[in-house]
Design a protein around this motif. Sequence first.
Motif, mmCIF file in Angstrom:
data_model
loop_
_atom_site.group_PDB
_atom_site.id
_atom_site.type_symbol
_atom_site.label_atom_id
_atom_site.label_comp_id
_atom_site.label_asym_id
_atom_site.label_seq_id
_atom_site.Cartn_x
_atom_site.Cartn_y
_atom_site.Cartn_z
ATOM 1 N N VAL A 141 -24.473 33.614 -1.711
ATOM 2 C CA VAL A 141 -25.089 33.105 -0.479
ATOM 3 C C VAL A 141 -25.829 34.204 0.266
ATOM 4 N N VAL A 145 -29.254 33.804 -1.618
ATOM 5 C CA VAL A 145 -29.989 32.808 -0.832
ATOM 6 C C VAL A 145 -30.755 33.444 0.321
ATOM 7 N N TRP A 269 -28.133 26.503 -2.159
ATOM 8 C CA TRP A 269 -29.418 26.952 -2.690
ATOM 9 C C TRP A 269 -30.594 26.187 -2.100
ATOM 10 N N SER A 272 -32.596 28.089 0.784
ATOM 11 C CA SER A 272 -33.504 29.212 0.548
ATOM 12 C C SER A 272 -34.942 28.881 0.899
ATOM 13 N N ARG A 280 -30.361 27.809 9.212
ATOM 14 C CA ARG A 280 -29.932 27.848 7.814
ATOM 15 C C ARG A 280 -28.557 28.491 7.677
ATOM 16 N N ALA A 284 -25.237 26.711 6.254
ATOM 17 C CA ALA A 284 -24.518 27.351 5.148
ATOM 18 C C ALA A 284 -23.044 27.531 5.503
ATOM 19 N N TYR A 344 -38.059 32.940 -1.357
ATOM 20 C CA TYR A 344 -37.031 33.010 -2.379
ATOM 21 C C TYR A 344 -37.189 31.812 -3.300
ATOM 22 N N GLN A 348 -31.602 25.438 -7.874
ATOM 23 C CA GLN A 348 -30.328 25.228 -7.209
ATOM 24 C C GLN A 348 -29.166 25.766 -8.034
#
Length: 395
Positions: A141, A145, A269, A272, A280, A284, A344, A348
């Motif tokens: 992560v 990510v 994923w 990203s 985000r 997450a 990025y 996934q």
Amino acid sequence: MSRLLCRQRVREVLLGAALLCATLALLLYPSDAIQAAKDGLLLCYNVIIPSLFPFFVLSSLVVELGLAGYLGRLLEGIMRPVFNVSGACACAFALGFIGGYPVGAKTAIRLYETGMCTKTEAERLLAFCNNSGPAFILGVVGAGVFASSRVGVLLYLAHAAASVCIGVLFRFYKAGPRSAAGEMRPQPRFEARRFTAAFTGSIQNSFRSTLNICAFVVFFTVVIKLLFLSGFLPALARVLGGVLAPLGMTQAWTERLLTGLIEISSGVWTLSGDGTMAGRMSMAAFMLGWAGFSVHCQVLSFLGGSGLSVKTYLIGKLLHGGLSALFVSGLVRLFPLRAPVSDYLAEQVAGIAALEFHTALTISTVCAWVLFLFFLFVACAAARKGLGKRRRPVL
């Protein structure tokens, strides 16, 4: 609506319709389903097996050899006042943080089955000991990510703090002298002469448990792919996006949330892409705390006929996700982060599956055995201390 769903015929019709839709989706998108299954198998080969199998063996040995009982004597003064569980539950708490899900939950269930803790204590453990490991949060992560180790550290701190808060909150679950008096646990036994049987049994059971988890990972990887291709998940996201619009949720963010609710690896994923760093990171954190239905099914497979309630586990995971997101939003304000400029580009599942197998296996195995030797050392010290007290003459 709830009364309608309680009828057996209605449930059978809905289940039949779901199976029919799944069959049609496989017939309409066979190549995509096969590719999704391959990606899931690659993920299991490169990540799931090397990261979980050594810790499954470790947790089984700690319980089967009675090391958890001797650890309980040393840690009773910490675990009882903080989490209202026996000191033996400390191994489930520690392994849950280091090994990742579902190692902590499996250890808690095994502690209950061997009599190391009561039913109430096991249900309390299930609420907060099934956590994501540091390798996944910091490596996948944070670095994968968000391309930032600092983000990974903040996410892990929030994840750990939320888990401890859930444990403290659930210490009041079924608390009281009546419930404590009604549940008795046998005294732990350190049976070193059974090491050979315990070792071989741990290897076999851990391998079966790992294969069980891999089956769920592959299944949900295919399910998510088919839900996107059939348009069901985007359509559901549009509907929920309209409902959640006052909270600032767009269709894209709703799709991310739904994906994370189903399977955590695919969900993180999706983060990203576009969006603010704070938004985000908060999502997450929620996904990491909630863990996804894939992980929940893995835990349910271990519960089996143990008789433990799944309610505390699900409520704990939901609260864990919410508290983690809340803590991350606070940490971001204290330690502001700027979104990276580079894009990025990562699939996934392929991004996680790109990790080298031998590297992941080496790190996981070394960490598991170092932790096992630590548990063994502490247990031997506790046993020697207990023998010293017994031999002390009475004046």
